[in-house]
Scaffold this motif. Sequence first.
Motif, mmCIF file in Angstrom:
data_model
loop_
_atom_site.group_PDB
_atom_site.id
_atom_site.type_symbol
_atom_site.label_atom_id
_atom_site.label_comp_id
_atom_site.label_asym_id
_atom_site.label_seq_id
_atom_site.Cartn_x
_atom_site.Cartn_y
_atom_site.Cartn_z
ATOM 1 N N ILE A 639 0.946 -1.094 -0.066
ATOM 2 C CA ILE A 639 -0.132 0.203 0.056
ATOM 3 C C ILE A 639 0.864 1.238 -0.120
ATOM 4 C CG2 ILE A 639 -1.873 1.482 1.168
ATOM 5 C CD1 ILE A 639 -2.718 -1.464 -0.037
ATOM 6 N N ASP A 764 -8.280 8.060 -2.418
ATOM 7 C CA ASP A 764 -8.311 6.649 -2.520
ATOM 8 C C ASP A 764 -7.453 6.059 -2.212
ATOM 9 O OD1 ASP A 764 -11.260 6.654 -3.670
ATOM 10 O OD2 ASP A 764 -10.318 7.233 -5.721
ATOM 11 N N THR A 766 -4.033 3.394 -2.469
ATOM 12 C CA THR A 766 -3.670 3.093 -3.716
ATOM 13 C C THR A 766 -2.512 1.870 -3.295
ATOM 14 O OG1 THR A 766 -1.844 4.699 -3.440
ATOM 15 C CG2 THR A 766 -3.760 5.408 -4.880
ATOM 16 N N GLY A 776 -7.929 1.910 -6.866
ATOM 17 C CA GLY A 776 -8.472 2.195 -5.677
ATOM 18 C C GLY A 776 -9.974 3.168 -5.700
ATOM 19 N N LEU A 781 -9.634 -1.988 -2.871
ATOM 20 C CA LEU A 781 -8.554 -2.043 -3.928
ATOM 21 C C LEU A 781 -8.888 -3.017 -4.817
ATOM 22 C CD1 LEU A 781 -5.688 -0.464 -4.346
ATOM 23 C CD2 LEU A 781 -4.604 -2.212 -3.006
#
Length: 894
Positions: A639, A764, A766, A776, A781
């Motif tokens: 992430i 969002d 990612t 995202g 995800l």
Amino acid sequence: MGISSPGIGSNIPVDSIVSKLMAVESAPLADFDKKSASYLAQVSAFGNLSGALGSFQSSLSGLTSLSSFQTRTATPGDASILTATAGGDALPGNYRINVTQVAQAQTLASNGYKSTTAAIGLGAKTTINFALGTVSGGTFGITGTQLGASLNTSGLTPGSLSINNTAIATDGSTRSARLLADAINAKSTTTGVSAKAATTATSATLFGSGGASTFGNVDTSGGGTYSLSVGGVEIAIQQTGVAGGSGVSAASLDAALTGDTAVKRALADANITVSGTVAGGDLQFKNADGNNIAITETVTGAVNGGIGNSGTANIGSNTTAIGSISLISADGSPITVGGTNPAGAGLTAGTGGAYLDASFAADSSRTSGNIVIDSSNNTLQGIVAAINKGNFGVTASIVSDGSTGTNATPNHLILTSSATGATSTMKITLSGTGGNPADPALSALLGYDPGGTQSLSQKAAAADTKATVNGIAVTSPSAGISGAIPGVTISALKAGATSLSVATDSTSLTSAVNGFVKAYNDLNGQITQLGGYNADTKTGGPLLGDSTLRNLQSSIRRQLSSSITGLQGTSLTNLSQLGISFQKDGTLQLDTSKLQNAINTKFNDIPGLFAAVGRGTDPDVKFVSSTSKTQAGDFNVDISQLATKGTLAGDLVLPAETTIDPDTTWTVTLNDTKPSTLSNTASISLPAGNYNPSQLATMLQSAVNGVSAFSTAGATVTATVGDDGKLSLTSTRYGSKSNIHVSSATGTAVSAVFGGGASVDGVDVTGTIGGYTATGDGQTLTGSPGAPVDGLKLTITGDSIGSRGSFGFSQGYAYQLNTLAAGFLGTSGTIASRTTGLNNSVKDITKQRDAFSARLVDVEARYRKQYSALDTTIASMNTTQSFLTQQFAALAKS
């Protein structure tokens, strides 16, 4: 004249010859029919195959998802008290549940009105704010007045008082507030009402007022005696022959009642306390338990002075202080007072009740809202319509009590909170506009503050469900109780105690597995029948050698024979471990004892053999869903950015109190899109008043969440005051679609609350899954198309970026076979495509046959024309022959 019938003139069998020739010419028609019949037989066979495959797919429906494996049962001993459901993560066990209260919504009612359409008030514009929250402190009940004076001497005769239609056992001995309260409490189990005796206090002016004493020095020099007792405790005594000023006086009484004296201790033993002084004229005696306090002056002979007496004769006195009681409803319901003499108990006949000494705290998680009442809607019907249109957690209706007559007022406004639970108590405040007060008639109708004026009557209190689970107290705002027993949801129906048994339900899983085995065997039998060869009859099935059939059979067997990959932390990877195995004839057989053993010892691993399952090493990385394109395997999750929420963060330290001016409206845009959507922007009205930081946050959050357009779209906010004293308003949604913007319209400016704080939109999550780019959306995800993780959806929570461990994904047998079956079935499936092709072939053959049949008509016509011509020629020759024969015969005779 020509020959009318073939063969008559020539004796040639023209029809027979043509018929036989046409039989030879028509021979190809049988080939057409044979091909058509063969194709139709295959169409029918594929229909049978589709039905068998559909039945097989249906047997997979209970095994394809994790939710299908919630095979725990929750069985109450008494189903009339509660029901319960258990998820797959529930642990088997036995529990004891005692429900003492079931959640309910608050209901308020107004006094009666004659008409539902008549104007209420003068029509002045009034803003009415509805807030939902919790009542704390105090009680709900009725405060009585001082008991009747005759109670001290004659008590309260039987039948004098009833509570909620239950007679209270009183008699001549019921002579104090304490004894009356005891009598009421003896029936509290039946009535639902308890009583509390108020502190009994003597008159504040009995010994004087205004700082001056009215107690005269006692003089017994005339030969009398004097004593003063309080509650049976003698606090002063004077024998005969004592002149005034030398014995009992205001000063001597104060001395006896001050400090640790014998008199003070004796009074304390009688539960009597002292306040004030005789000299100051404010001496009072109090009894906290509600017993009567008798103050008695006993004199013999000639005595001067004493209570209210200075220098004049005292003939003795007897004053009794009598207390009062208050009634307390156990569940906040109205209390009905009756009987032949409720006034003797200090009560008034009728039904009523209100919150006493309570306070209200708004619930910031609940919506609040405003309605405006003016001359256009100031009727009962108009008010009801405005409240219901507001959609902020309160519903309104009008109920008639059925009363009739010239002065009847049957119509009552009824308000009910939409949700149950103690946090659903209403507070209704009214304010005017332009500095003017609210319309008094509307305030008299709707004003309701549990900590203040209560114009409406409470008919049912907002209440939580209360219960104990194995002795541990639990509460819930609704009838449902979740979390008390992990994985189990309880739904309370009524008060009572019962047992609850949570157990593994192997029956449904065993049934589903048996159904799966049977459906496969049925499908396998249908495939064998359609594509097999019968050596005895030397005939093959209609789909013998068909590639579609062979591909289906081999694909199913290949999937069932392979092991499941991608599972983490499980020892079950193939069907044989559940007792499912192939037999020599290609069928499946189930060993039920082996299946039961797996259920008993490896229950949590069974879903991975059948359903699509995802498990991660990081508990904050959770599986959401997958597609048929998602491949099984272990994938590292990295992430780079966590999802955030849109926030308006103030940079102003809030003062101890913030004033919101009347007519304050702000424009709020919440979770707007690009291009902008009109429904994502709304105007909110802030109730005027002074708010501390916590109250300001609660009010603002409720005002925004009370916008019906926002709540309909599922958009909400939270308002918080940080440790730095600054206010933040945050959207509860995550991601790039999360945003909030506030601007001033009228009244108090936004800057007065948030200063120069700026709005920051959310972002969002990612990152990558298995090294492949992922998309995202909020906290979700999703693996990118074309990659092995295509369609794999994960929810990313927690607070760390970088490596988030590995995530294992597997597609169980049922999931794989369901996907396989879906590829063969349906309007675009392989079987439908084959059937369409076969039907098209039949149509082509029909066209070819029709065309060939049309050509046969021409062939027959040609044959008939040719043989008809031959027939005519031979007939003509036969005629000539006959003529010549006749001529030659004639010549011979001559």
